[in-house]
Write a protein that holds these residues in place. Structure first.
Motif, PDB file in Angstrom:
ATOM      1  N   ALA A  28       0.791  -1.225   0.000  1.00 43.01           N
ATOM      2  CA  ALA A  28       0.000   0.000   0.000  1.00 43.01           C
ATOM      3  C   ALA A  28       0.830   1.285   0.000  1.00 43.01           C
ATOM      4  O   ALA A  28       0.526   2.198  -0.757  1.00 43.01           O
ATOM      5  N   PRO A  29       1.884   1.413   0.832  1.00 42.73           N
ATOM      6  CA  PRO A  29       2.624   2.677   0.835  1.00 42.73           C
ATOM      7  C   PRO A  29       3.206   3.042  -0.528  1.00 42.73           C
ATOM      8  O   PRO A  29       3.397   4.199  -0.835  1.00 42.73           O
ATOM      9  N   GLU A  30       3.483   2.039  -1.339  1.00 38.38           N
ATOM     10  CA  GLU A  30       4.082   2.301  -2.642  1.00 38.38           C
ATOM     11  C   GLU A  30       3.065   2.747  -3.683  1.00 38.38           C
ATOM     12  O   GLU A  30       3.433   3.169  -4.762  1.00 38.38           O
ATOM     13  N   ARG A  31       1.792   2.646  -3.372  1.00 39.47           N
ATOM     14  CA  ARG A  31       0.780   3.056  -4.337  1.00 39.47           C
ATOM     15  C   ARG A  31      -0.024   4.267  -3.857  1.00 39.47           C
ATOM     16  O   ARG A  31      -0.990   4.661  -4.477  1.00 39.47           O
ATOM     17  N   ARG A  32       0.368   4.843  -2.751  1.00 37.54           N
ATOM     18  CA  ARG A  32      -0.331   6.013  -2.203  1.00 37.54           C
ATOM     19  C   ARG A  32       0.301   7.297  -2.690  1.00 37.54           C
ATOM     20  O   ARG A  32       1.512   7.411  -2.776  1.00 37.54           O
TER      21      ARG A  32
END
Length: 189
Positions: A28-32
């Motif tokens: 998730a952090p990489e797509r936010r």
């Protein structure tokens, strides 16, 4: 909301997301894309619109909506990507998911179809198993550009796997509602 504004923000989020995101399987952090609503004029227009919707939804309680709190991020979901069941109660009291992409009506309603957003039944723990004949208790939404879904931030929700060939993009906005400490006593005693 103007469709072109949704497309502009979706393109901006895709451009700002980590290029690896578009290959799928990323955490998730990489797509936010945090703070997407403050980073462009299109984002500021959407932010004003979402605040107006939140005030309308809250009705007489809109006076308690914090005008300075709107934790927000765009989520770029690659083909095959999904969002596990979670709550946003640390980020706010009222959550809005605004879809920038999606096909809308006619999408399959199942866990392996197109991106399906689900608001789960909060009376059941996330990790409780279900018997094969038990229905899944939740409210399903087929994303379409411009659709906003508001719900209390403590309600569990998720995004089912995205089976499309291009990234799916949505904005999450969390609003703070600062109710007086003694409100429950005044209303229910």
């Amino acid at each position: 909301m103007d469709w072109s504004l949704n497309r502009e923000l979706a393109n901006e989020a895709i451009k700002r997301a980590d290029p690896l995101t578009l290959k799928g399987g990323q955490a998730a952090p990489e797509r936010r894309v945090r703070g997407i609503l403050e980073q462009s004029s299109a984002g500021q227009v959407l932010k004003a619109h979402l605040f107006a919707c939140a005030r309308s939804l809250l009705g007489q309680w809109a006076a308690y909506l914090d005008p300075d709190h709107c934790e927000n991020r765009a989520l770029v979901i690659a083909p095959g990507g999904f969002i596990s069941t979670h709550k946003d109660s640390r980020e706010g009291d009222l959550t809005c998911v605004h879809f920038l992409t999606g096909g809308g009506a006619g999408q399959p309603i199942n866990s392996v179809g197109n991106p399906r957003f689900v608001i789960e039944d909060p009376s059941r723990y996330f990790d409780e198993g279900r018997l094969p004949f038990e229905p899944r208790h939740g409210y399903s939404v087929n994303p379409r550009p411009g659709l906003s879904v508001f719900f209390p931030s403590h309600i569990p929700h998720n995004q089912h796997p995205h089976a499309g060939s291009t990234p799916h993009v949505q904005v999450v906005a969390n609003f703070r509602v600062n109710l007086p400490d003694d409100l429950e006593e005044r209303l229910f005693d």
